[in-house]
Design an enzyme around this catalytic site. Sequence first.
Site, PDB file in Angstrom:
ATOM      1  CD  GLU A 135      -3.107  -5.990   4.245  1.00 42.90           C
ATOM      2  OE1 GLU A 135      -3.936  -5.225   4.772  1.00 42.90           O
ATOM      3  OE2 GLU A 135      -1.891  -5.725   4.162  1.00 42.90           O
ATOM      4  CD  GLU A 144      -2.887  -1.080   2.418  1.00 41.10           C
ATOM      5  OE1 GLU A 144      -2.793  -0.164   3.252  1.00 41.10           O
ATOM      6  OE2 GLU A 144      -3.815  -1.909   2.436  1.00 41.10           O
TER       7      GLU A 144
HETATM    8  C1  BG6 Z   1      -4.030  -2.319   5.667  1.00 39.48           C
HETATM    9  C2  BG6 Z   1      -2.588  -2.384   6.107  1.00 39.48           C
HETATM   10  O1  BG6 Z   1      -4.255  -1.064   5.172  1.00 39.48           O
HETATM   11  O2  BG6 Z   1      -5.024  -2.429   6.624  1.00 39.48           O
HETATM   12  C3  BG6 Z   1      -2.372  -3.038   7.456  1.00 39.48           C
HETATM   13  O3  BG6 Z   1      -1.786  -2.985   5.137  1.00 39.48           O
HETATM   14  C4  BG6 Z   1      -3.455  -2.636   8.423  1.00 39.48           C
HETATM   15  O4  BG6 Z   1      -1.093  -2.706   7.908  1.00 39.48           O
HETATM   16  C5  BG6 Z   1      -4.799  -3.091   7.866  1.00 39.48           C
HETATM   17  O5  BG6 Z   1      -3.256  -3.112   9.710  1.00 39.48           O
HETATM   18  C6  BG6 Z   1      -5.998  -2.796   8.751  1.00 39.48           C
HETATM   19  O6  BG6 Z   1      -6.070  -1.445   9.048  1.00 39.48           O
HETATM   20  P1  BG6 Z   1      -5.959  -0.900  10.524  1.00 39.48           P
HETATM   21  O7  BG6 Z   1      -5.604   0.515  10.393  1.00 39.48           O
HETATM   22  O8  BG6 Z   1      -7.287  -1.117  11.158  1.00 39.48           O
HETATM   23  O9  BG6 Z   1      -4.888  -1.703  11.175  1.00 39.48           O
END
Ligand code: BG6
Length: 466
Positions: free
Chosen positions: A370, A172
Amino acid sequence: MMNSGGVIHRFPKDFWWGTATSATQIEGAADVGGKGPNIWDYWFELESHRFFNQVGPGNASRFYENYEEDIERMKELGHNSFRFSLSWSRLFPEGQGEVNEQGVDFYNRVIDKLIACGIQPFVNLYHFDMPLALQQRGGWESREGVEAYRMYAQECFARFGDRVKYWFTHNEPIVPVEGGYLYDFHYPNLMDFQKAVQVAFHSILASAQAIQAYHEGGYGGKVGIILNLSPSYPRSQHPADLRAARWADLFFNRSFLDPSVKGEFPEELVNLLAETNHLPKVEEGDLETIRMNTVDLLGVNYYQPRRVKAKEHLPHPEAPFMPDRFFDPYEMPGRRMNPYRGWEIYEKGIYDLLLDLKENYGNIECYISENGMGVEDEERFRTEEGIQDDYRIDFIREHLRWIHRAMEKGAHVKGYHLWTFMDNWSWTNAYKNRYGLVAVDLENNCKRTVKKSGLWFKEVIAQNGF
Ligand code: BG6
């Protein structure tokens, strides 16, 4: 419960099933084993009040100590692949210069353990964690940052490339641009569009240089990038709403997607930067490097859609230049929300994205790198059988359903990695929202317990579908 006769959505043989995480979010041991500080260690020290419950990354989920047991649990839960990141400042405490052999040794042990457990390591080089020493010299703002990253990448390929066959240059990369240079949720907390553009350009250039180095090294694997893509949906079909959606897409998706996959920046975006005097500094040969070194494989992170509308008000002519000069967020009535994270849940978005890649990006080989759901205070769902996170099961199942449908339409999807294996440290949200298949008890020496979703996911993997 499913049985093989009841599998309706079957995935191809060799589909990549697993989870994803990043170094700063799980390792802990922030100042152990020769690791140098990164911007998260530093920012937490400066402004701990900006982190939920004032919890920093220092101890995170203690993967550094527990990696063997954790990897064994991944095996138990059926993983055939796992994506993690290398901590740049663990390998190069100063970001450049001398390699920290203790760091190399740690990652060698992790990689060997994964392989011994039948789990393919997917390794990402950069996940938001700039070494502090480099940030103090400009980080991605500077050419020195790009050069240091290229050397770091080359060293990693040379040290681990014999066993790691799936590499990613960034996770990202737009997020550090937004967080650090536009919207103040990452260090260095600036609001400066010109620098944001330079940082974005340097990140892409660094990615292309690493891809070039990987291919030239003849390591025999694949190298890609991981992008957070959110389909941009207009409020209506009115031309002003459509235009707003197009700009959101250009800024937040195509800015990185086009150069990574097609080797060139979207013309409309370049024209806008030229007209508004925001073009980045580019050296001779840079654009050629980007053009010639596109990705082999694309990781797609998907959490939520982006809904936009035409601006309600004319922007203040003297206000800082921001992407949102071209659109306003649109709160669609009745949208389903994950209230803890404040993100809309819209499963079909993943299908729309995958079809866009199929139709407009040469159906590039991709996987879902993800997808996941963070929920606050999951302990309230704990029974003797562990945390009963049925909402997470629903979330995953419905996304998998749409992925499957996209694949039926011909999308080139190779796998699905959930965010994440065990509860981890979420940047400024720290441990507020939990995402894992496995719970981590911070009060109890980070004790792990498998959640209901972990067992469910294991069964999906075992049956290669649901
Ligand atoms: C993604 C990232 O954007 O979302 C992760 O690659 C991140 O590092 C995940 O943890 C979830 O978002 P957040 O901010 O709730 O941890």
